[in-house]
Design a protein around this motif. Structure first.
Motif, PDB file in Angstrom:
ATOM      1  N   GLY A 179       0.768  -0.950   0.449  1.00 18.27           N
ATOM      2  CA  GLY A 179      -0.040  -0.060  -0.099  1.00 18.27           C
ATOM      3  C   GLY A 179       0.979   1.225   0.256  1.00 18.27           C
ATOM      4  N   SER A 180       0.955   1.604   1.002  1.00 20.16           N
ATOM      5  CA  SER A 180       2.599   3.015   0.861  1.00 20.16           C
ATOM      6  C   SER A 180       2.720   2.774   0.262  1.00 20.16           C
ATOM      7  N   MET A 181       3.833   1.741   0.094  1.00 23.01           N
ATOM      8  CA  MET A 181       5.079   1.864  -0.253  1.00 23.01           C
ATOM      9  C   MET A 181       4.910   2.546  -1.546  1.00 23.01           C
ATOM     10  N   TRP A 182       3.944   2.134  -2.065  1.00 17.90           N
ATOM     11  CA  TRP A 182       4.232   3.051  -3.994  1.00 17.90           C
ATOM     12  C   TRP A 182       3.567   4.046  -4.110  1.00 17.90           C
ATOM     13  N   ASP A 183       4.791   4.306  -4.831  1.00 20.12           N
ATOM     14  CA  ASP A 183       4.662   6.063  -5.445  1.00 20.12           C
ATOM     15  C   ASP A 183       4.907   5.682  -6.619  1.00 20.12           C
ATOM     16  N   LEU A 184       3.719   5.704  -7.297  1.00 20.58           N
ATOM     17  CA  LEU A 184       3.453   5.382  -8.992  1.00 20.58           C
ATOM     18  C   LEU A 184       4.073   6.321  -9.399  1.00 20.58           C
ATOM     19  N   ALA A 185       4.438   7.567  -8.759  1.00 21.88           N
ATOM     20  CA  ALA A 185       4.765   8.809  -9.573  1.00 21.88           C
ATOM     21  C   ALA A 185       6.068   8.688 -10.276  1.00 21.88           C
ATOM     22  N   LYS A 186       6.677   7.767  -9.577  1.00 22.17           N
ATOM     23  CA  LYS A 186       8.377   6.880  -9.172  1.00 22.17           C
ATOM     24  C   LYS A 186       8.760   5.990 -11.468  1.00 22.17           C
ATOM     25  N   GLY A 187       9.172   6.715 -11.078  1.00 19.58           N
ATOM     26  CA  GLY A 187       9.495   5.681 -13.088  1.00 19.58           C
ATOM     27  C   GLY A 187      10.369   4.090 -12.451  1.00 19.58           C
ATOM     28  N   ASP A 188      10.871   3.876 -11.084  1.00 20.99           N
ATOM     29  CA  ASP A 188      11.029   2.263 -10.393  1.00 20.99           C
ATOM     30  C   ASP A 188       9.633   1.153  -9.565  1.00 20.99           C
ATOM     31  N   HIS A 189       8.919   2.518  -9.706  1.00 16.61           N
ATOM     32  CA  HIS A 189       7.759   1.800  -8.691  1.00 16.61           C
ATOM     33  C   HIS A 189       7.247   0.996 -10.120  1.00 16.61           C
ATOM     34  N   GLN A 190       6.888   1.968 -11.472  1.00 17.30           N
ATOM     35  CA  GLN A 190       6.261   1.511 -12.327  1.00 17.30           C
ATOM     36  C   GLN A 190       6.710   0.349 -12.751  1.00 17.30           C
ATOM     37  N   GLU A 191       7.885   0.635 -13.099  1.00 16.71           N
ATOM     38  CA  GLU A 191       8.343  -0.793 -13.507  1.00 16.71           C
ATOM     39  C   GLU A 191       8.450  -2.002 -12.940  1.00 16.71           C
ATOM     40  N   TYR A 192       8.300  -1.686 -11.450  1.00 15.46           N
ATOM     41  CA  TYR A 192       8.205  -2.985 -10.269  1.00 15.46           C
ATOM     42  C   TYR A 192       6.991  -3.193 -10.237  1.00 15.46           C
ATOM     43  N   LEU A 193       5.700  -2.290 -10.827  1.00 13.63           N
ATOM     44  CA  LEU A 193       4.621  -2.936 -10.387  1.00 13.63           C
ATOM     45  C   LEU A 193       4.390  -4.035 -12.018  1.00 13.63           C
ATOM     46  N   ARG A 194       4.845  -3.430 -13.346  1.00 19.19           N
ATOM     47  CA  ARG A 194       4.996  -3.648 -13.883  1.00 19.19           C
ATOM     48  C   ARG A 194       5.364  -5.034 -14.298  1.00 19.19           C
ATOM     49  N   GLN A 195       6.561  -5.343 -13.465  1.00 15.57           N
ATOM     50  CA  GLN A 195       7.158  -6.361 -13.786  1.00 15.57           C
ATOM     51  C   GLN A 195       5.886  -7.612 -12.795  1.00 15.57           C
ATOM     52  N   ASN A 196       5.018  -6.883 -11.887  1.00 10.57           N
ATOM     53  CA  ASN A 196       4.107  -8.222 -10.910  1.00 10.57           C
ATOM     54  C   ASN A 196       3.072  -8.559 -11.864  1.00 10.57           C
ATOM     55  N   ILE A 197       2.869  -7.477 -12.996  1.00 15.64           N
ATOM     56  CA  ILE A 197       1.378  -8.065 -13.471  1.00 15.64           C
ATOM     57  C   ILE A 197       1.747  -8.817 -14.295  1.00 15.64           C
ATOM     58  N   SER A 198       3.156  -8.807 -15.419  1.00 14.97           N
ATOM     59  CA  SER A 198       3.930  -9.679 -16.055  1.00 14.97           C
ATOM     60  C   SER A 198       3.320 -11.198 -16.000  1.00 14.97           C
ATOM     61  N   HIS A 199       4.300 -10.982 -14.274  1.00 20.57           N
ATOM     62  CA  HIS A 199       4.046 -12.405 -13.803  1.00 20.57           C
ATOM     63  C   HIS A 199       3.229 -13.209 -13.405  1.00 20.57           C
ATOM     64  N   TYR A 200       1.774 -11.861 -12.995  1.00 20.24           N
ATOM     65  CA  TYR A 200       1.086 -12.684 -13.009  1.00 20.24           C
ATOM     66  C   TYR A 200      -0.448 -13.229 -14.176  1.00 20.24           C
ATOM     67  N   GLN A 201       0.043 -12.089 -15.741  1.00 17.08           N
ATOM     68  CA  GLN A 201      -0.063 -12.808 -16.526  1.00 17.08           C
ATOM     69  C   GLN A 201       0.306 -13.743 -17.295  1.00 17.08           C
ATOM     70  N   ARG A 202       1.506 -13.787 -16.907  1.00 17.97           N
ATOM     71  CA  ARG A 202       2.135 -15.306 -17.255  1.00 17.97           C
ATOM     72  C   ARG A 202       1.180 -16.202 -17.039  1.00 17.97           C
ATOM     73  N   MET A 203       1.368 -15.787 -14.901  1.00 19.85           N
ATOM     74  CA  MET A 203       0.298 -17.488 -14.852  1.00 19.85           C
ATOM     75  C   MET A 203      -0.830 -18.235 -15.203  1.00 19.85           C
ATOM     76  N   GLN A 204      -1.506 -16.605 -15.276  1.00 20.93           N
ATOM     77  CA  GLN A 204      -2.652 -16.887 -15.085  1.00 20.93           C
ATOM     78  C   GLN A 204      -2.858 -17.411 -17.268  1.00 20.93           C
ATOM     79  N   ALA A 205      -1.886 -17.246 -17.723  1.00 22.65           N
ATOM     80  CA  ALA A 205      -1.923 -17.921 -19.389  1.00 22.65           C
ATOM     81  C   ALA A 205      -1.762 -19.365 -18.827  1.00 22.65           C
ATOM     82  N   GLN A 206      -0.734 -19.421 -17.708  1.00 23.62           N
ATOM     83  CA  GLN A 206      -0.670 -20.839 -17.968  1.00 23.62           C
ATOM     84  C   GLN A 206      -1.482 -22.175 -16.890  1.00 23.62           C
ATOM     85  N   GLY A 207      -2.576 -21.156 -16.609  1.00 22.65           N
ATOM     86  CA  GLY A 207      -4.207 -21.747 -15.950  1.00 22.65           C
ATOM     87  C   GLY A 207      -3.419 -21.952 -14.764  1.00 22.65           C
TER      88      GLY A 207
END
Ligand SMILES: C[S@@+](CC[C@H](N)C(=O)[O-])C[C@H]1O[C@@H](n2cnc3c(N)ncnc32)[C@H](O)[C@@H]1O
Length: 226
Positions: A179-207
């Motif tokens: 929660g409070s750890m996120w500052d999505l104005a920061k490029g690094d945080h955006q990148e970390y969030l994208r990594q998490n989203i891509s990871h779970y998209q792959r998991m979802q695609a694998q069923g």
């Protein structure tokens, strides 16, 4: 001795008066040695399960100038640890902070659970910085009844970590995607969030059945910041 960005961030998150600070799974003991310098009021415990690690560290610490009352080395499985109680004192709780960093999420969760089970009468704070499986760890420590104190995203060597301070005394909710750890104005945080989203998209695609809900939680963070 220069601390890594990850260990230095953990050091900076130690806030509060502790009688005992435990560098659990200490390995080289760099973090504990930095705490010895930074927190003169606390006794620092170095704990690792590997005897060759703890005996080397004990020799190293003994050759430095710290009073032996300020530190102790334990060769022990963290999952069997019984925290020391104050002697001859009733009604006074010693405050313990246990730091568990650099081990996988499953093991971190098992360790936190075992420490709580083996020390039911103690108030304990944890500062954890697991390697991977953050969502599982967060859900697990929440189910164990711990509350949040503080959380930070740490980038070190091109890799992201979450440092999470928890307490048996806190009633603050532990957000399972942070929660409070996120500052999505920061490029690094955006990148970390994208990594998490891509990871779970792959998991979802694998069923993977759970991935859909977890993905939706990470996606909602993105929507909040839009
Ligand atoms: C990768 S090192 C982490 C070192 C340091 N905490 C860090 O974050 O850089 C992991 C250490 O955990 C120790 N370890 C693994 N299981 C353990 C257990 N059950 N109890 C205590 N130490 C353990 C290992 O011996 C090893 O030294």
């Amino acid at each position: 001795m220069g601390l890594s960005t990850r260990l230095n961030s953990i050091l900076k998150m130690i806030d509060g008066q502790y009688d005992h600070i435990w560098d659990c799974c200490c390995d080289h003991g760099y973090l504990g040695q930095a705490i010895l310098q930074a927190k003169p009021e606390a006794k620092v415990h170095f704990l690792d399960v590997v005897e060759s690690i703890t005996s080397k560290l004990e020799k190293h610490l003994a050759s430095n100038n710290y009073s032996t009352e300020r530190w102790q080395v334990h060769c022990e499985d963290l999952q069997r640890l019984r925290l020391p109680h104050p002697e001859n004192v009733t009604n006074i709780q010693h405050r313990h902070l246990l730091i568990i960093a650099g081990v996988g999420g499953d093991l971190t969760l098992d360790m936190v659970q075992a420490v709580l089970q083996n020390n039911l009468d103690c108030h304990i704070d944890f500062l954890i910085c697991p390697v991977r499986q953050l969502h599982k760890v967060r859900s697990g420590v929440k189910a164990l009844g711990l509350g949040l104190v503080n959380e930070k995203i740490v980038k070190d060597g091109g890799r992201y970590y979450e440092a999470i301070h928890l307490s048996t005394l806190s009633e603050d909710d532990i957000p399972v995607v942070g929660g409070s750890m996120w500052d999505l104005a920061k490029g690094d945080h955006q990148e970390y969030l994208r990594q998490n989203i891509s990871h779970y998209q792959r998991m979802q695609a694998q069923g993977n059945e759970n991935a859909r809900n977890i993905l939706a939680e990470y996606m909602s963070l993105q929507e909040l910041s839009a």
